[in-house]
Design an enzyme around this catalytic site. Sequence first.
Site, PDB file in Angstrom:
ATOM      1  N   ARG A 277      41.753  30.376 -21.004  1.00 25.90           N
ATOM      2  CA  ARG A 277      41.474  30.834 -22.383  1.00 25.90           C
ATOM      3  C   ARG A 277      42.765  30.915 -23.204  1.00 25.90           C
ATOM      4  O   ARG A 277      43.020  30.059 -24.041  1.00 25.90           O
ATOM      5  CB  ARG A 277      40.740  32.190 -22.329  1.00 25.90           C
ATOM      6  CG  ARG A 277      40.116  32.596 -23.656  1.00 25.90           C
ATOM      7  CD  ARG A 277      41.086  33.249 -24.638  1.00 25.90           C
ATOM      8  NE  ARG A 277      41.779  34.418 -24.095  1.00 25.90           N
ATOM      9  CZ  ARG A 277      42.786  35.014 -24.729  1.00 25.90           C
ATOM     10  NH1 ARG A 277      43.212  34.561 -25.889  1.00 25.90           N
ATOM     11  NH2 ARG A 277      43.413  36.058 -24.177  1.00 25.90           N
TER      12      ARG A 277
ATOM     13  N   HIS B  27      53.362  38.071 -23.440  1.00 29.50           N
ATOM     14  CA  HIS B  27      53.775  36.687 -23.707  1.00 29.50           C
ATOM     15  C   HIS B  27      55.284  36.627 -23.463  1.00 29.50           C
ATOM     16  O   HIS B  27      55.973  37.651 -23.510  1.00 29.50           O
ATOM     17  CB  HIS B  27      53.388  36.276 -25.134  1.00 29.50           C
ATOM     18  CG  HIS B  27      51.914  36.009 -25.258  1.00 29.50           C
ATOM     19  ND1 HIS B  27      51.390  34.733 -25.334  1.00 29.50           N
ATOM     20  CD2 HIS B  27      50.843  36.841 -25.269  1.00 29.50           C
ATOM     21  CE1 HIS B  27      50.067  34.806 -25.408  1.00 29.50           C
ATOM     22  NE2 HIS B  27      49.703  36.083 -25.372  1.00 29.50           N
TER      23      HIS B  27
ATOM     24  N   CYS C 130      48.852  32.260 -29.431  1.00 31.44           N
ATOM     25  CA  CYS C 130      47.706  32.532 -30.293  1.00 31.44           C
ATOM     26  C   CYS C 130      47.875  31.736 -31.583  1.00 31.44           C
ATOM     27  O   CYS C 130      48.922  31.815 -32.220  1.00 31.44           O
ATOM     28  CB  CYS C 130      47.637  34.027 -30.567  1.00 31.44           C
ATOM     29  SG  CYS C 130      46.361  34.452 -31.752  1.00 31.44           S
TER      30      CYS C 130
HETATM   31  P1  HMG Z   1      34.263  34.548 -40.152  1.00 28.58           P
HETATM   32  O1  HMG Z   1      34.475  33.225 -40.777  1.00 28.58           O
HETATM   33  O2  HMG Z   1      34.641  35.786 -40.923  1.00 28.58           O
HETATM   34  O3  HMG Z   1      32.772  34.691 -39.564  1.00 28.58           O
HETATM   35  O4  HMG Z   1      35.062  34.548 -38.769  1.00 28.58           O
HETATM   36  P2  HMG Z   1      31.383  34.938 -40.239  1.00 28.58           P
HETATM   37  O5  HMG Z   1      30.716  36.059 -39.498  1.00 28.58           O
HETATM   38  O6  HMG Z   1      31.526  35.048 -41.730  1.00 28.58           O
HETATM   39  O7  HMG Z   1      30.611  33.580 -39.884  1.00 28.58           O
HETATM   40  C1  HMG Z   1      31.068  32.342 -40.391  1.00 28.58           C
HETATM   41  C2  HMG Z   1      30.453  31.228 -39.567  1.00 28.58           C
HETATM   42  O8  HMG Z   1      30.922  31.316 -38.208  1.00 28.58           O
HETATM   43  C3  HMG Z   1      28.935  31.277 -39.477  1.00 28.58           C
HETATM   44  O9  HMG Z   1      28.507  29.936 -39.348  1.00 28.58           O
HETATM   45  C4  HMG Z   1      28.693  31.990 -38.168  1.00 28.58           C
HETATM   46  O10 HMG Z   1      27.451  31.682 -37.596  1.00 28.58           O
HETATM   47  C5  HMG Z   1      29.812  31.442 -37.318  1.00 28.58           C
HETATM   48  P3  HMG Z   1      27.964  29.107 -40.628  1.00 28.58           P
HETATM   49  O11 HMG Z   1      26.810  29.932 -41.118  1.00 28.58           O
HETATM   50  O12 HMG Z   1      29.104  29.074 -41.605  1.00 28.58           O
HETATM   51  O13 HMG Z   1      27.610  27.782 -40.029  1.00 28.58           O
HETATM   52  N1  HMG Z   1      30.193  32.357 -36.232  1.00 28.58           N
HETATM   53  C6  HMG Z   1      30.227  32.028 -34.931  1.00 28.58           C
HETATM   54  N2  HMG Z   1      29.973  30.874 -34.297  1.00 28.58           N
HETATM   55  C7  HMG Z   1      30.098  30.880 -32.956  1.00 28.58           C
HETATM   56  N3  HMG Z   1      30.496  31.968 -32.233  1.00 28.58           N
HETATM   57  C8  HMG Z   1      30.758  33.122 -32.844  1.00 28.58           C
HETATM   58  C9  HMG Z   1      30.618  33.181 -34.257  1.00 28.58           C
HETATM   59  N4  HMG Z   1      30.812  34.169 -35.146  1.00 28.58           N
HETATM   60  C10 HMG Z   1      30.530  33.659 -36.354  1.00 28.58           C
HETATM   61  N5  HMG Z   1      31.167  34.191 -32.131  1.00 28.58           N
HETATM   62  C11 HMG Z   1      35.272  35.298 -36.502  1.00 28.58           C
HETATM   63  C12 HMG Z   1      35.059  35.695 -37.942  1.00 28.58           C
HETATM   64  C13 HMG Z   1      35.538  36.570 -35.719  1.00 28.58           C
HETATM   65  C14 HMG Z   1      34.022  34.613 -35.989  1.00 28.58           C
HETATM   66  C15 HMG Z   1      36.477  34.342 -36.433  1.00 28.58           C
HETATM   67  O14 HMG Z   1      37.558  34.913 -37.110  1.00 28.58           O
HETATM   68  C16 HMG Z   1      36.909  34.031 -35.014  1.00 28.58           C
HETATM   69  O15 HMG Z   1      36.201  33.388 -34.274  1.00 28.58           O
HETATM   70  N6  HMG Z   1      38.110  34.496 -34.626  1.00 28.58           N
HETATM   71  C17 HMG Z   1      38.602  34.312 -33.274  1.00 28.58           C
HETATM   72  C18 HMG Z   1      40.059  34.090 -33.310  1.00 28.58           C
HETATM   73  C19 HMG Z   1      40.595  33.841 -31.934  1.00 28.58           C
HETATM   74  O16 HMG Z   1      39.902  33.374 -31.049  1.00 28.58           O
HETATM   75  N7  HMG Z   1      41.897  34.160 -31.754  1.00 28.58           N
HETATM   76  C20 HMG Z   1      42.568  33.930 -30.500  1.00 28.58           C
HETATM   77  C21 HMG Z   1      42.134  34.867 -29.435  1.00 28.58           C
HETATM   78  S1  HMG Z   1      42.866  36.488 -29.591  1.00 28.58           S
HETATM   79  C22 HMG Z   1      44.380  36.347 -28.752  1.00 28.58           C
HETATM   80  O17 HMG Z   1      44.805  35.274 -28.394  1.00 28.58           O
HETATM   81  C23 HMG Z   1      45.130  37.608 -28.439  1.00 28.58           C
HETATM   82  C24 HMG Z   1      44.991  38.016 -26.972  1.00 28.58           C
HETATM   83  O18 HMG Z   1      45.440  36.986 -26.086  1.00 28.58           O
HETATM   84  C25 HMG Z   1      45.847  39.278 -26.713  1.00 28.58           C
HETATM   85  C26 HMG Z   1      47.282  39.125 -27.268  1.00 28.58           C
HETATM   86  O19 HMG Z   1      48.026  38.262 -26.744  1.00 28.58           O
HETATM   87  O20 HMG Z   1      47.584  39.843 -28.203  1.00 28.58           O
HETATM   88  C27 HMG Z   1      43.540  38.373 -26.598  1.00 28.58           C
HETATM   89 MG    MG Z   2      47.483  36.595 -25.538  1.00 30.78          MG
END
Ligand code: HMG
Ligand code: MG
Length: 309
Positions: free
Chosen positions: A11, A205, A236
């Site tokens: 991931r 990290h 990220c």
């Molecule tokens: P948004 O654009 O505000 O979402 O994104 P929304 O609720 O307004 O929906 C927009 C569209 O996305 C809609 O589709 C939803 O159905 C769809 P449309 O009607 O336009 O066709 N949608 C989804 N589709 C599939 N799966 C879902 C989903 N949710 C909405 N779950 C959202 C908000 C949270 C979805 C977006 O910002 C997002 O996916 N963010 C994830 C970012 C991410 O993955 N970042 C990296 C991971 S975190 C990390 O790496 C840190 C960590 O390692 C710890 C560290 O190191 O600090 C964990």
């Molecule tokens: Mg991380």
Amino acid sequence: MKLTVVEVGPRDGLQNEHARVSTDDKVAFVDRLSAAGLPVIEVSAFVSPRWVPQMADAAEVFAGITRAPGTRYTALVPNLAGLDRAVAAGVQEVAIFAASSETFSRKNINLGIDDSLRVYQAVCDRAAAAGVRVRGYLSTAFGCPYEGEVAPARVADLTSRLMDLGVFEVAISDTIGTAHPGQVPRVLEPVLARVPVSQIALHFHDTRGTALANVLASLPLGVTTFDASAGGLGGCPFAPGAAGNLATDDLVYMLEGLGLETGVSLAGLSEASAFIGTRLDHPLPSRYAQAVAALRRSRPGVRPDPEGP
Ligand code: HMG
Ligand code: MG
């Protein structure tokens, strides 16, 4: 003493890669990590495929992997839609991910911290009803790429708010790899005053090369769960300047060298790292993986660590 290594390579490791890794190769990577004895593997993320296209095949990867008995397979979920997709894919443990800084929270999930916790409360409630365990991440706990320093009291407060949502553990995360061993007790002590150490994990990290030293600095505080990524992949997309995660290879080498049991086969892990390395367009950051690769090239048949674990 036995420590738990949470393998986040499939991931966190792959979410930021430019090369397109096929679903079959992701499945083969996870299966190799299972065979190496990793007790927890974060397989993918049920996030928006528009935000993170590399994780769009989360359900297909879960459908393809062979689950080893005793291994926990987890995935990130940002909201109820993500949880529903995860449950439909047969996932039994998920992770929510909040931040300690407002700007990073908005950049990462398009919500401020308070709003994100409201969403996560709903995720935790629905997950509990479905019998799914939830882990929590707290990003930018050691510093934010947009806001700089984060007060340790704020980290402690948000860790405790995540616990109140019903998560079983919080991974205190150094999203951009600025943490150093002097900072580790300053951030952790206020957290540990409020949450039992058995419910705290650390997620480093390695941007500045301090991740292993940070683990060492946390051991006297009693931390026993560490996140890491095979080969040291990671980063990220919404955290500028973040490099790879602490490499699982380097972590396991150090822990076993200290006589701390992980249950992970370093040879099997090296094999998994080398495999995913062949699917990417750059060398693996892990120093252990680099040493093994160099030895294999120059002296085939020689053991990488004749006196090591
Ligand atoms: P948004 O654009 O505000 O979402 O994104 P929304 O609720 O307004 O929906 C927009 C569209 O996305 C809609 O589709 C939803 O159905 C769809 P449309 O009607 O336009 O066709 N949608 C989804 N589709 C599939 N799966 C879902 C989903 N949710 C909405 N779950 C959202 C908000 C949270 C979805 C977006 O910002 C997002 O996916 N963010 C994830 C970012 C991410 O993955 N970042 C990296 C991971 S975190 C990390 O790496 C840190 C960590 O390692 C710890 C560290 O190191 O600090 C964990
Ligand atoms: Mg991380």
